[in-house]
Write a protein that holds these residues in place. Structure first.
Motif, PDB file in Angstrom:
ATOM      1  N   ASP A  65     111.591  65.687 -23.883  1.00 15.07           N
ATOM      2  CA  ASP A  65     110.988  64.666 -23.031  1.00 15.07           C
ATOM      3  C   ASP A  65     110.456  65.270 -21.735  1.00 15.07           C
ATOM      4  O   ASP A  65     109.466  64.794 -21.176  1.00 15.07           O
ATOM      5  N   ALA A  66     111.110  66.315 -21.243  1.00 16.06           N
ATOM      6  CA  ALA A  66     110.680  66.929 -19.988  1.00 16.06           C
ATOM      7  C   ALA A  66     109.281  67.517 -20.107  1.00 16.06           C
ATOM      8  O   ALA A  66     108.511  67.510 -19.139  1.00 16.06           O
ATOM      9  N   LEU A  67     108.932  68.035 -21.292  1.00 17.73           N
ATOM     10  CA  LEU A  67     107.587  68.554 -21.497  1.00 17.73           C
ATOM     11  C   LEU A  67     106.606  67.441 -21.821  1.00 17.73           C
ATOM     12  O   LEU A  67     105.430  67.524 -21.464  1.00 17.73           O
ATOM     13  N   ALA A  68     107.091  66.409 -22.502  1.00 15.12           N
ATOM     14  CA  ALA A  68     106.213  65.289 -22.852  1.00 15.12           C
ATOM     15  C   ALA A  68     105.897  64.423 -21.641  1.00 15.12           C
ATOM     16  O   ALA A  68     104.834  63.799 -21.577  1.00 15.12           O
ATOM     17  N   GLY A  69     106.815  64.342 -20.710  1.00 12.21           N
ATOM     18  CA  GLY A  69     106.585  63.522 -19.531  1.00 12.21           C
ATOM     19  C   GLY A  69     106.886  62.052 -19.738  1.00 12.21           C
ATOM     20  O   GLY A  69     106.738  61.247 -18.803  1.00 12.21           O
ATOM     21  N   GLU A  70     107.310  61.683 -20.925  1.00 13.36           N
ATOM     22  CA  GLU A  70     107.640  60.288 -21.228  1.00 13.36           C
ATOM     23  C   GLU A  70     108.473  60.272 -22.491  1.00 13.36           C
ATOM     24  O   GLU A  70     108.186  61.000 -23.451  1.00 13.36           O
ATOM     25  N   SER A  71     109.505  59.476 -22.522  1.00 11.35           N
ATOM     26  CA  SER A  71     110.355  59.396 -23.711  1.00 11.35           C
ATOM     27  C   SER A  71     109.644  58.655 -24.824  1.00 11.35           C
ATOM     28  O   SER A  71     108.720  57.855 -24.594  1.00 11.35           O
ATOM     29  N   SER A  72     110.077  58.897 -26.052  1.00 10.24           N
ATOM     30  CA  SER A  72     109.523  58.164 -27.188  1.00 10.24           C
ATOM     31  C   SER A  72     109.776  56.666 -27.034  1.00 10.24           C
ATOM     32  O   SER A  72     108.905  55.845 -27.346  1.00 10.24           O
ATOM     33  N   ALA A  73     110.959  56.298 -26.548  1.00 11.85           N
ATOM     34  CA  ALA A  73     111.262  54.877 -26.376  1.00 11.85           C
ATOM     35  C   ALA A  73     110.277  54.212 -25.422  1.00 11.85           C
ATOM     36  O   ALA A  73     109.802  53.093 -25.663  1.00 11.85           O
ATOM     37  N   ALA A  74     109.942  54.908 -24.341  1.00 12.33           N
ATOM     38  CA  ALA A  74     108.994  54.347 -23.379  1.00 12.33           C
ATOM     39  C   ALA A  74     107.603  54.229 -23.996  1.00 12.33           C
ATOM     40  O   ALA A  74     106.894  53.238 -23.772  1.00 12.33           O
ATOM     41  N   LYS A  75     107.199  55.231 -24.765  1.00 14.83           N
ATOM     42  CA  LYS A  75     105.893  55.164 -25.433  1.00 14.83           C
ATOM     43  C   LYS A  75     105.854  53.993 -26.408  1.00 14.83           C
ATOM     44  O   LYS A  75     104.874  53.219 -26.446  1.00 14.83           O
ATOM     45  N   ARG A  76     106.908  53.864 -27.200  1.00 19.15           N
ATOM     46  CA  ARG A  76     106.930  52.806 -28.195  1.00 19.15           C
ATOM     47  C   ARG A  76     106.907  51.427 -27.541  1.00 19.15           C
ATOM     48  O   ARG A  76     106.217  50.511 -28.008  1.00 19.15           O
ATOM     49  N   ALA A  77     107.634  51.280 -26.450  1.00 18.10           N
ATOM     50  CA  ALA A  77     107.650  49.994 -25.745  1.00 18.10           C
ATOM     51  C   ALA A  77     106.267  49.674 -25.179  1.00 18.10           C
ATOM     52  O   ALA A  77     105.803  48.524 -25.241  1.00 18.10           O
ATOM     53  N   ARG A  78     105.605  50.677 -24.617  1.00 22.05           N
ATOM     54  CA  ARG A  78     104.287  50.472 -24.016  1.00 22.05           C
ATOM     55  C   ARG A  78     103.257  50.077 -25.071  1.00 22.05           C
ATOM     56  O   ARG A  78     102.468  49.142 -24.872  1.00 22.05           O
ATOM     57  N   LEU A  79     103.279  50.763 -26.208  1.00 18.18           N
ATOM     58  CA  LEU A  79     102.308  50.457 -27.257  1.00 18.18           C
ATOM     59  C   LEU A  79     102.631  49.145 -27.964  1.00 18.18           C
ATOM     60  O   LEU A  79     101.727  48.426 -28.398  1.00 18.18           O
ATOM     61  N   ALA A  80     103.928  48.845 -28.096  1.00 17.16           N
ATOM     62  CA  ALA A  80     104.315  47.571 -28.708  1.00 17.16           C
ATOM     63  C   ALA A  80     103.828  46.390 -27.875  1.00 17.16           C
ATOM     64  O   ALA A  80     103.407  45.359 -28.413  1.00 17.16           O
TER      65      ALA A  80
END
Length: 598
Positions: A170-185
């Motif tokens: 996550d430190a390299l991605a800059g955003e957790s998968s959970a946050a990405k999924r919530a945003r796109l959902a």
């Protein structure tokens, strides 16, 4: 070595394989069959199992397709591959077709008066088939979805890839998968959609913060995913690719199922379901139709967010480029010393460059097979050196080297063209025009809302003034430890997506003279907001990520405008400031000379 040099094109195998396919056509009552260079995930790079176009024809380029009819077999390639295709296919059996100048619908109308063309709906997008159906309207020629006819005649077809999946921090991605999924959902809910089918490997890897090893040179996972409007994801991929650590990384809201469960999973969805008509295989829509599930066309929800890199991804990519820049400088210093002594070949150069990158102790893979074209081989835009084509590096020629690396913190892609001896004034003038095009893009400041097609002419203008041009886009999108070719952003006549902050692109104008030389120069750049100026309209500019000197010996100084010369001198000063501390001794002395002001 990651790269190998085995000759893979076997033109002599094409005719018997073509005859076997035509026998299949006759047995099925078909007038033809479409053979794309594609897999069910519609990525540009495919696994060995999916190299159907290469298996049939011998052509190994990364884009193109064939249409096989009873009496003619057309191999459709764009300007990047028109020299390569003629070297790789049996021209008595296959006919190269200049695409997109010649459209497949027009070609079919020319060669057929009726009948059905078979196609595998898992290998073609809805957009692609709709365009072809429209082009064939009223011709008496129809399209029929069928099981893959190449697979039926390919006795030793490789098995599906089983590369290991692994977590991307996550430190390299800059955003957790959970946050990405919530945003796109949330976006799905606002659109009134219950789910979205995700088919692109880099999209599902980005969404879940994972990487894989199913495609050479690209750390992606083969699979499909369904993102639901509550943020849950069902991932359809071979469970054998996931160890306990990676399964734990996926979390409780990601359900892993085998790919064989995809079709039943699609049938069980509640609509409306979003499908990307430009990237999803048509078969997905067909399966939803069969189950009576409502669907709508819409963009892959991951593509644009993935393209706009986070601050963490850009910072990591900067670090990767400094590391890679130091490796490139060591390589160029070595080349300058070794080439004049004679005896070097293209394979020697490719091997040495990979060695300098391996010496970083951070190399995950190459980002693509290195293109190393000496003299006339440089005019073959996507040339891959093999044991059969390996050319000696001789004096008074140009050497084009296009290469890149995959590091965990970033993906690199760089092209430099070097003088070996004195290639002559004409080559230097052409080099300078290409450099002027790269500088024009690098210096560009442009209004918010412009797309790649709006900026592409800036890179070509110096060449146009001399009656010259190049048959490829000026730049492609680049991922963050993902695919080296990433959409939807690009600098191209076909680039219609508005550029936005965080998008990484290549800046790579070129010029190619068949039988003589090729020139391409490439840096990676990232879109940023420009400081306020004038009437304070929102504007963007590019930050350069690549720091490696250009060959000063090939610059015709009198052709440069003062602003162009100032940019080049400023760039070289920055190269020295950033890369100088990473090298020492003779390499540093070479770099200082290479970066001296013009």
């Amino acid at each position: 070595m990651f790269q190998t040099f085995t000759t893979t094109a076997r033109p002599e195998l094409g005719p018997p394989r073509l005859a076997a396919l035509r026998a299949q056509l006759a047995g099925a009552g078909l007038a033809g069959f479409l053979v794309p260079r594609a897999d069910a995930h519609q990525g540009e790079y495919v696994a060995a199992r999916d190299e159907r176009l290469a298996w049939l024809t011998g052509f190994t380029g990364s884009a193109g397709f064939a249409i096989v009819l009873p009496d003619v077999a057309g191999v459709f390639v764009d300007g990047r591959y028109r020299l390569q295709v003629r070297d790789q296919v049996d021209l008595d059996a296959f006919t190269p077709v200049d695409w997109p100048e010649v459209k497949p619908g027009d070609w079919l109308r020319q060669h057929l008066t009726g009948g059905e063309i078979g196609f595998d709906p898992w290998l073609h997008t809805g957009d692609e088939i709709a365009r072809l159906e429209e082009a064939l309207a009223g011709s008496g020629i129809g399209l029929r979805p069928v099981s893959n006819m190449i697979d039926a005649i390919w006795p030793d077809q490789p098995a599906p890839p089983l590369g290991r999946a692994f977590a991307h921090p996550d430190a390299l991605a800059g955003e957790s998968s959970a946050a990405k999924r919530a945003r796109l959902a949330e976006d799905l809910r606002r659109a009134g959609q219950r789910a979205s089918v995700i088919t692109l490997p880099d999209s599902l890897c980005w969404l879940l913060n994972i990487r894989g090893a199913d495609v050479p040179r690209n750390p992606v996972l083969h699979g499909f995913a369904v993102l639901f409007d509550d943020g849950r994801v069902t991932l359809y991929a071979d469970p054998g690719k996931f160890d306990a650590e990676t399964r734990s990384h996926l979390g409780d809201h990601v359900t892993l199922r085998p790919e064989t469960a995809l079709v039943p999973g699609l049938h069980s969805l509640q609509g409306p379901v979003r499908i990307d008509r430009s990237t999803a295989p048509l078969a997905v829509r067909m399966e939803l139709d069969d189950a009576g599930v409502d669907w709508v066309w819409g963009d892959d929800p991951c593509r644009l967010p993935k393209a706009c890199k986070t601050g963490a991804e850009i910072a990591a990519t900067r670090a990767a480029h400094l590391r890679d820049g130091a490796a490139m400088v060591r390589f160029l210093h070595w080349l300058d010393g070794a080439a004049p002594q004679g005896g070097l070949t293209e394979i020697d150069v490719v091997t040495a460059l990979e060695g300098f990158r391996r010496a970083t102790n951070a190399l995950h893979d190459l980002s693509f097979d290195t293109i190393c074209g000496a003299g006339p081989n440089g005019a073959i835009m996507h040339y891959r050196v093999t044991e059969g084509t390996n050319r000696a590096i001789e004096r008074d020629m140009l050497l084009l080297v296009d290469s890149g690396a995959q590091y965990q913190d970033g993906t690199t892609d760089i092209t430099r063209t070097m003088a070996i001896g004195d290639p002559g004034d004409e080559a230097a003038d052409c080099y300078t025009r290409v450099l002027q095009g790269l500088i024009a893009i690098s210096r560009a400041r442009f209004p918010k809302g412009l797309a790649g097609r709006d900026l592409d002419p800036l890179a070509r203008a110096p060449l146009w003034l001399a009656g010259q041009d190049y048959d490829h886009g000026t730049g492609h999108g680049v991922g963050a430890f993902l695919s080296v070719h990433e959409g939807p952003q690009r600098l191209s006549r076909l680039g219609e997506v508005a550029l936005a902050p965080g998008m990484i692109l290549s800046n790579e104008p070129g010029y190619y003279r068949p039988g003589a030389f090729g020139i391409r120069l490439e840096n990676l750049i990232v879109v940023q907001e420009a400081p306020p100026l004038g009437d304070m309209r929102a504007q963007y500019a590019f930050e350069t990520l690549t720091f490696v000197p250009f060959d000063r010996r090939l610059v015709t100084l009198a052709m440069l405008a003062p602003g162009e010369r100032d940019w080049l001198n400023s760039y070289h000063a920055e190269v020295l400031a950033k890369i100088g501390p990473l090298v020492e001794g003779a390499v540093l002395a070479w770099l200082q000379a290479a970066c001296a002001p013009l």
